[in-house]
Design an enzyme around this catalytic site. Structure first.
Site, PDB file in Angstrom:
ATOM      1  N   GLY A  72     -85.562 -36.769 -92.117  1.00 54.79           N
ATOM      2  CA  GLY A  72     -86.055 -36.778 -93.496  1.00 54.79           C
ATOM      3  C   GLY A  72     -86.995 -37.942 -93.771  1.00 54.79           C
ATOM      4  CB  THR A  73     -86.873 -41.515 -92.810  1.00 54.16           C
ATOM      5  OG1 THR A  73     -85.590 -41.735 -93.406  1.00 54.16           O
ATOM      6  CG2 THR A  73     -87.738 -42.753 -92.964  1.00 54.16           C
ATOM      7  CG  ASN A 152     -79.899 -39.894-102.175  1.00 53.70           C
ATOM      8  OD1 ASN A 152     -80.769 -39.796-103.035  1.00 53.70           O
ATOM      9  ND2 ASN A 152     -79.615 -41.035-101.587  1.00 53.70           N
ATOM     10  CD  GLN A 182     -78.273 -35.550 -99.672  1.00 46.44           C
ATOM     11  OE1 GLN A 182     -77.355 -34.740 -99.525  1.00 46.44           O
ATOM     12  NE2 GLN A 182     -78.278 -36.712 -99.057  1.00 46.44           N
ATOM     13  CB  SER A 202     -82.758 -34.493 -92.946  1.00 45.37           C
ATOM     14  OG  SER A 202     -82.065 -35.258 -92.005  1.00 45.37           O
ATOM     15  CG  HIS A 204     -78.323 -36.560 -90.490  1.00 38.94           C
ATOM     16  ND1 HIS A 204     -77.493 -37.429 -91.157  1.00 38.94           N
ATOM     17  CD2 HIS A 204     -79.573 -36.875 -90.869  1.00 38.94           C
ATOM     18  CE1 HIS A 204     -78.235 -38.247 -91.898  1.00 38.94           C
ATOM     19  NE2 HIS A 204     -79.504 -37.931 -91.730  1.00 38.94           N
ATOM     20  CB  THR A 240     -91.627 -35.807 -74.925  1.00 35.77           C
ATOM     21  OG1 THR A 240     -92.699 -36.272 -74.119  1.00 35.77           O
ATOM     22  CG2 THR A 240     -90.873 -34.695 -74.216  1.00 35.77           C
ATOM     23  CB  CYS A 327     -79.778 -44.052 -96.904  1.00 31.33           C
ATOM     24  SG  CYS A 327     -79.269 -42.364 -96.815  1.00 31.33           S
TER      25      CYS A 327
HETATM   26  N1  PLP Z   1     -84.195 -38.051 -98.541  1.00 35.42           N
HETATM   27  C1  PLP Z   1     -82.968 -37.953 -99.083  1.00 35.42           C
HETATM   28  C2  PLP Z   1     -82.814 -37.371-100.460  1.00 35.42           C
HETATM   29  C3  PLP Z   1     -81.846 -38.382 -98.365  1.00 35.42           C
HETATM   30  O1  PLP Z   1     -80.639 -38.277 -98.911  1.00 35.42           O
HETATM   31  C4  PLP Z   1     -82.036 -38.923 -97.057  1.00 35.42           C
HETATM   32  C5  PLP Z   1     -80.877 -39.437 -96.290  1.00 35.42           C
HETATM   33  O2  PLP Z   1     -79.867 -39.774 -96.817  1.00 35.42           O
HETATM   34  C6  PLP Z   1     -83.330 -38.968 -96.535  1.00 35.42           C
HETATM   35  C7  PLP Z   1     -84.383 -38.542 -97.309  1.00 35.42           C
HETATM   36  C8  PLP Z   1     -83.594 -39.499 -95.155  1.00 35.42           C
HETATM   37  O3  PLP Z   1     -83.236 -38.552 -94.194  1.00 35.42           O
HETATM   38  P1  PLP Z   1     -82.945 -39.003 -92.676  1.00 35.42           P
HETATM   39  O4  PLP Z   1     -81.599 -39.651 -92.685  1.00 35.42           O
HETATM   40  O5  PLP Z   1     -82.964 -37.732 -91.892  1.00 35.42           O
HETATM   41  O6  PLP Z   1     -84.042 -39.930 -92.285  1.00 35.42           O
END
Ligand code: PLP
Length: 387
Positions: A72-73, A152, A182, A202, A204, A240, A327
Site C-alpha cells: 500500500g505504501t 484505518n 482497508q 495491499s 496483507h 524482479t 503503522c
Molecule cells: N493505507 C492505509 C489506509 C493503511 O491502513 C496502510 C497500512 O496500514 C497503508 C496504506 C500501507 O500499506 P502497506 O502496509 O501495505 O504498506
C-alpha cells in the site's frame, strides 16, 4: 494462555492456509525469473498473469490496469508522485484529507516542499470529509485529489461519489486517487463505475502475504515510475517480480472477494454485538466508529486509562488489539485521526482499536468483554487515585 484472540486485523491479517500453501508451492517449484526466456521463466510469468487477472476481477478492471507493487505504501507513493511527474502541466494544486495514512500525508508534505499548493480537507465527528470544504478548495489548478476509502483507525468511509461530483463541477481535469487499502476485498469497489483514476491495494490486509500490493491505473491515465531499472510491470515498477507474493496476493484477493457479502454480514453482526456489550458494561466508554463505518474497525475510548496499558493487559490474556494505528504506533504523538474528528485528549489517550476479520467469533468478543471487565477497574486512573 488458552486461545489466541486476534483483534488487530487492520494492522495485518493472518494469511489464509491455502495462500500459505500456494506461496510455498510457487517458491519451491516455480522459482524462475519471469523475465527469463526459457520455460522456467514462462511458467513464472504465467503465474503472474493469473494473479493479475484474479486481482483485476475483484475490481471488474482490465488486467492491464493492474500494476504489482511492494504494498500500500508504494502504491500510494507511485499514484501521487507518478501521476504528477507524468503530467507536469496538470496544475500545482493537490488535495487530500487530514486523516490519511502517513504514506499519503508524507508524500504531500514532500510535494509541498517542492512548491505544490496543498489543501488538507477537515473531517466531521464521524471522520467523513467536509464536502463544503472540498468544494471551496477545488479550483482550476487542482491536479490531483487523494482520499482513503475506509480509514484505518475508525473505519470511516468517504463519500467518493460526492467527491467525483465536485470534481466534475469544479475541475474535471483533476484525477482522483483512492487509498483502498482497508476497504479492498471487504466492500464492493469498481473503479470504472466510481469514475476514479487511481486506486491502491495491499495484500496483507486481506489474508495475503506482506510486502506486496497493487495499484490500479485507469487505461489512458499517464503515470511515471518512481523506481528505475529493468522495466518490469510495463516499465512502471522495475525490479524482479515477487512471484510467490504476487501469487499469494492474487489468491487472497479472489478468496476474500468470493466471500465478501457473507463476510460483511457476519462482521456487521459482530460489530453490533460487540458495541452492544461495550455500552452495556462500560457506561463511560465512547464509540469513535460511526454506525456507517466499515464494520471491520471498532474504535472505542475508555476514559481515565492509558490505552497502551490496557493493550498490554489484554495481551497477557492472549487478546491482541491496537491503540490507533499500528503503522505509526512507534510515534508517541496522539492519533491525528481522532484529533481531526474533534475527540478530546482524554478520550484519545484511552482509545483502543478492535479490528475484526470474518474469522472472529461472538465467543471471542464475549471473552474480550469479560477480560475488559476484569482489567479496566484495576488500571483505571480514577480507581488508582482512590486506593
Ligand atoms: N493505507 C492505509 C489506509 C493503511 O491502513 C496502510 C497500512 O496500514 C497503508 C496504506 C500501507 O500499506 P502497506 O502496509 O501495505 O504498506
Amino acid at each position: 494462555m488458552s486461545h489466541e484472540i486476534y483483534l488487530d486485523n487492520s494492522a495485518t491479517t493472518k494469511p489464509y492456509d491455502e495462500v500459505v500453501q500456494y506461496i510455498v508451492e510457487v517458491s519451491r517449484s516455480y522459482y524462475g525469473n519471469p523475465s527469463s526466456l526459457h520455460t522456467k521463466g514462462i511458467e513464472a510469468e504465467n503465474l503472474i498473469k493469473k494473479a493479475r487477472l484474479q486481482t483485476a476481477n475483484v475490481l471488474r478492471a482490465d488486467p492491464k490496469e493492474i500494476y504489482f507493487t511492494s504494498g500500500g505504501t508504494e502504491s500510494n507513493n507511485l499514484a501521487v508522485l507518478g501521476y504528477l511527474r507524468a503530467n507536469p502541466r496538470a496544475g500545482k494544486h493537490i488535495i487530500t484529507s487530514e486523516i490519511e495514512h502517513p504514506s499519503v500525508l508524507e508524500v504531500f508534505k514532500h510535494l509541498a516542499s517542492e512548491g505544490f499548493r496543498v489543501d488538507y480537507i477537515p473531517v466531521d465527528t464521524r471522520g467523513t470529509i467536509r464536502l463544503e470544504a472540498l468544494r471551496n478548495a477545488v479550483d482550476s489548478e487542482t491536479a490531483l485529489m487523494s482520499f482513503m476509502l475506509a480509514n484505518n483507525e475508525v473505519g470511516a468511509i468517504q463519500p467518493v461519489s460526492e467527491i467525483v461530483k465536485i470534481r466534475k463541477e469544479l475541475c474535471p481535469s483533476a484525477v482522483i486517487h483512492i487509498d483502498a487499502v482497508q476497504a479492498f476485498g471487504k466492500i464492493p469497489i469498481y473503479p470504472a463505475g466510481m469514475n476514479i483514476e487511481l486506486l491502491s491495494m495491499s495484500s496483507h490486509k486481506i489474508h495475503g502475504p506482506k510486502g506486496i500490493g497493487a495499484l490500479y491505473v485507469k487505461k489512458g491515465v499517464r503515470i511515471k515510475p518512481i523506481l528505475f531499472g529493468g522495466g518490469q510491470e510495463t516499465a512502471l515498477r522495475s525490479g524482479t517480480e515477487n512471484v510467490p507474493g504476487i501469487c499469494g496476493f492474487g489468491l487472497a484477493a479472489e478468496t476474500t472477494a468470493s466471500a465478501m457479502e457473507d463476510n460483511l454480514t457476519k462482521v456487521s453482526g459482530l460489530k453490533e454485538f460487540f458495541i452492544g456489550k461495550i455500552k452495556e458494561n462500560f457506561e463511560d466508554a465512547v464509540i469513535n466508529s460511526s454506525d456507517e463505518a466499515l464494520p471491520y474497525i471498532i474504535n472505542v475510548s475508555f476514559p481515565n486509562l492509558k490505552s497502551e496499558v490496557l493493550l498490554h493487559h489484554l495481551e497477557q490474556k492472549g487478546i491482541f488489539v491496537s491503540t490507533g494505528s499500528a503503522c505509526s504506533s512507534h510515534k508517541s504523538s496522539q492519533s491525528h485521526v481522532l484529533k481531526a474528528m474533534g475527540v478530546s485528549a482524554k478520550y484519545i489517550d484511552g482509545a483502543i482499536r478492535f479490528s475484526l476479520s470474518a474469522q472472529n467469533t461472538p465467543e471471542e468478543l464475549d471473552t474480550t468483554i469479560n477480560s475488559l471487565k476484569e482489567i479496566i477497574p484495576v488500571i483505571s486512573i480514577k480507581h488508582r487515585g482512590k486506593v
